[in-house]
Design a protein around this motif. Structure first.
Motif, short mmCIF file in Angstrom:
data_model
loop_
_atom_site.label_atom_id
_atom_site.label_comp_id
_atom_site.label_asym_id
_atom_site.label_seq_id
_atom_site.Cartn_x
_atom_site.Cartn_y
_atom_site.Cartn_z
N GLY A 88 19.12 48.43 35.66
CA GLY A 88 19.32 47.50 36.64
C GLY A 88 20.57 46.45 36.81
N GLY A 89 21.28 46.48 35.67
CA GLY A 89 22.44 45.84 35.61
C GLY A 89 23.56 46.52 36.06
N ALA A 90 24.78 45.96 36.23
CA ALA A 90 25.93 46.50 36.69
C ALA A 90 27.17 46.02 36.54
CB ALA A 90 25.84 46.58 38.25
N ILE A 91 28.30 46.80 36.00
CA ILE A 91 29.63 46.14 35.90
C ILE A 91 30.49 46.25 37.03
CG2 ILE A 91 31.97 46.59 34.77
CD1 ILE A 91 30.13 45.79 32.48
N LEU A 92 30.91 45.14 37.85
CA LEU A 92 31.57 45.17 38.96
C LEU A 92 32.92 45.02 38.66
CD1 LEU A 92 28.98 42.88 40.77
CD2 LEU A 92 28.95 45.46 40.70
N GLY A 93 33.73 46.13 38.70
CA GLY A 93 35.04 46.28 38.33
C GLY A 93 36.18 46.07 39.64
N ASP A 94 35.79 46.16 40.66
CA ASP A 94 36.65 46.50 41.79
C ASP A 94 37.60 45.37 42.03
OD1 ASP A 94 35.81 49.14 42.37
OD2 ASP A 94 34.30 48.08 43.75
N ARG A 95 36.99 43.92 41.80
CA ARG A 95 37.58 42.84 42.09
C ARG A 95 38.89 42.75 41.15
NH1 ARG A 95 35.79 37.92 43.92
NH2 ARG A 95 37.68 36.58 44.00
N LEU A 96 38.96 43.35 39.90
CA LEU A 96 39.91 43.29 39.02
C LEU A 96 41.43 43.60 39.56
CD1 LEU A 96 39.80 44.28 35.18
CD2 LEU A 96 41.29 45.79 36.75
N ARG A 97 41.21 44.75 40.49
CA ARG A 97 42.53 45.15 41.08
C ARG A 97 43.02 44.40 42.22
NH1 ARG A 97 42.61 49.16 37.33
NH2 ARG A 97 40.61 50.17 37.12
N MET A 98 42.12 43.45 42.53
CA MET A 98 42.60 42.47 43.86
C MET A 98 42.76 41.25 43.38
SD MET A 98 39.92 44.30 46.55
CE MET A 98 38.85 45.36 45.63
N GLN A 99 42.50 40.90 42.17
CA GLN A 99 42.18 39.66 41.68
C GLN A 99 43.54 38.55 42.16
OE1 GLN A 99 39.83 37.93 41.15
NE2 GLN A 99 40.15 36.54 39.33
N LYS A 100 44.81 38.99 42.59
CA LYS A 100 45.77 38.41 42.80
C LYS A 100 45.70 37.61 44.15
CE LYS A 100 48.98 41.36 45.37
NZ LYS A 100 50.08 42.17 45.21
N HIS A 101 44.69 38.01 44.91
CA HIS A 101 44.41 37.60 46.08
C HIS A 101 43.04 36.49 45.83
CE1 HIS A 101 46.77 40.35 48.46
NE2 HIS A 101 46.19 41.24 47.77
N SER A 102 42.78 36.34 44.89
CA SER A 102 41.63 35.32 44.56
C SER A 102 41.75 34.05 44.86
CB SER A 102 41.25 35.44 42.89
OG SER A 102 40.07 35.27 42.88
N THR A 103 43.32 33.47 44.87
CA THR A 103 43.58 32.19 44.98
C THR A 103 44.13 31.96 46.52
OG1 THR A 103 45.77 32.39 44.16
CG2 THR A 103 44.31 31.31 42.60
#
Lengths: 318, 134
Positions: A88-103
């Motif tokens: 039931g767990g997950a690794i959500l890794g898509d954010r990694l490629r878009m992290q520069k928009h985080s701020t």
């Protein structure tokens, strides 16, 4: 609740994020929340981005977000990854490629686990779109899991589906055409720097030419991009805008949205009734004994099920 | 209620050694948690914003470069500043014993140093998840 609604409408990031968690966890309050937000929905354009795993969805999205920001749009992304069917767990890794928009305060990115839902999206995706729409995002992008051919549910939630393909799928293009090839509005051949890219484009054109397309005069656009080398992104970005404008002018966007609502009403009503039926019949408590009776051939499946449903309907007649 | 625990895993600063953080992320997945992995070379701002947008319950930081005394407290401060009052922060990496009290004072609740087992991390999360607000 009223405060949370107000905060969401004012674009408060913490409130938006919390509301999506409520939806994901299926809290009872979510219904009131969505209904309170609903009058403020309908302004956002919703894109779906789908394609095989590793085709570069997140990397391309990272570049597209930058283009949309330059146009002055506020952008929200829901990036869906699979939950493990075992833990039931997950690794959500898509954010990694878009992290520069985080701020960037004009960008909101939320990773979402599928939590057992099939069809390339999560059960919470449709309601999460409403929260983001009400919060004032101009563009909402749904990035699907990328599992492959049956990933078609995204088409029922979005205004336009971007289908990402890559060279090297070769003959599989033939196999794809029965599933995912049918849901794309805009086709993107990513990794265009690879040798086989033009061949892939020719294959896609060929497959699309076989489609019984009601709009033969306006074939689906195909774009070539290389997300890694930042090639073809401007053309794609403009192409998507033109496509959506065309949908708007032809009234097709309204058709799509009406279909989306029809589907949601169906799903919501059946889910609600199913829960009530399960509760009244005590399905969770009694399922083992039913299994046992059917397994040992003490009872026949249809006879048993009809008896149970009759009991339910009789009880609810008045 | 089908409340799922969500954990953001991040590597701040300029250190690219991500084997440990990937191992822990994978183990957390197998233990049934939803892990958002943001990758290496993250700024404190980017980590804090991600934690809020993802509405996580825990943030796990990994650092092997020695800059933990500067970066970890700053990340905790920013998470709190953006409204993540109840987010629980833990960390791992090459962190000298003598720095641990300072980091704990600044809101890093647990620190796992080389040799720590995954079970210690899992136990920490299990013991602390009841404190979560919603």
């Amino acid at each position: 609740m009223k405060r949370l609604t107000e905060k969401i409408l004012s674009g408060d990031v913490r409130a938006i994020a919390r509301a999506i968690s409520w939806i994901e966890n299926d809290y009872a309050q979510k219904e009131q929340l969505i209904d309170d937000l609903y009058p403020h929905c309908g302004n956002a354009v919703v894109w779906g981005l789908t394609g095989p795993p590793g085709s570069g969805k997140s990397t391309l999205l990272n570049l597209l977000i930058a283009r949309e920001r330059m146009k002055g749009k506020r952008v929200a992304v829901i990036a869906i990854d699979p939950s493990s069917p075992f833990s039931g767990g997950a690794i959500l890794g898509d954010r990694l490629r878009m992290q520069k928009h985080s701020t960037d305060s004009g960008v909101f990115i939320r990773s979402m686990a599928s939590r057992g839902h099939l069809g390339g999206v999560a059960g919470a995706t449709a309601d999460a779109i409403k929260v983001l729409d009400a919060a004032g995002f101009d563009l909402i992008i749904i990035e699907t899991i990328g599992v492959g051919q049956t990933e078609i549910e995204v088409v029922e939630m979005t205004d336009v589906v971007l289908l990402l393909l890559v060279p090297g799928l070769g003959d599989e293009i033939q196999a794809l055409k029965a599933g995912i090839m049918e849901i794309g509005d805009i086709f993107i051949i990513n990794k265009s720097d690879k040798d086989e890219a033009m061949k892939t484009k020719a294959e896609v054109e060929y497959v699309l030419s076989l489609n019984d397309n009601p709009r033969k005069d306006r074939p689906n656009p195909i774009f070539m991009t290389s997300a890694v080398l930042n090639l073809g992104i401007d053309e794609l970005s403009t192409g998507i805008d033109l496509y959506i404008e065309e949908l708007r002018v032809n009234g097709l966007i309204e058709d799509k949205r009406r279909k989306r609502i029809a589907r949601e009403i169906r799903l919501m009503i059946t889910a609600k009734i199913r829960r009530e039926v399960e509760k009244q019949l005590g399905l969770n408590e009694r399922i083992d004994s039913w299994v046992d009776q059917v397994y040992r051939r003490k009872r026949r499946p249809y006879a048993m099920i009809n008896e149970l449903s009759d009991t339910f309907f009789k009880k609810n007649r008045t | 209620m089908r409340r799922k625990i969500r954990i953001l895993m991040a590597k701040p600063g300029l250190d690219g050694h991500d084997r440990g953080v990937k191992y822990i992320s994978r183990a957390l997945r197998d233990a049934g948690y939803e892990v958002i992995y943001t990758g290496i070379r993250q700024s404190p701002e980017a980590i804090a914003h991600a934690a809020i947008q993802e509405d996580v319950d825990f943030v796990g930081l990994s650092l092997l470069s020695g800059a933990h005394n500067e970066l970890f407290p700053e990340i905790v401060r920013l998470i709190r500043k953006y409204g993540g009052e109840s987010i629980i922060v833990f960390a791992g990496g090459i962190i000298p014993e003598k720095d641990i009290p300072f980091l704990k004072e600044h809101g890093v609740e647990a620190i796992f140093t080389p040799g720590a087992s995954f079970k210690e991390v899992a136990d920490f999360i299990e013991q602390n998840k009841r404190r979560l607000s919603h």
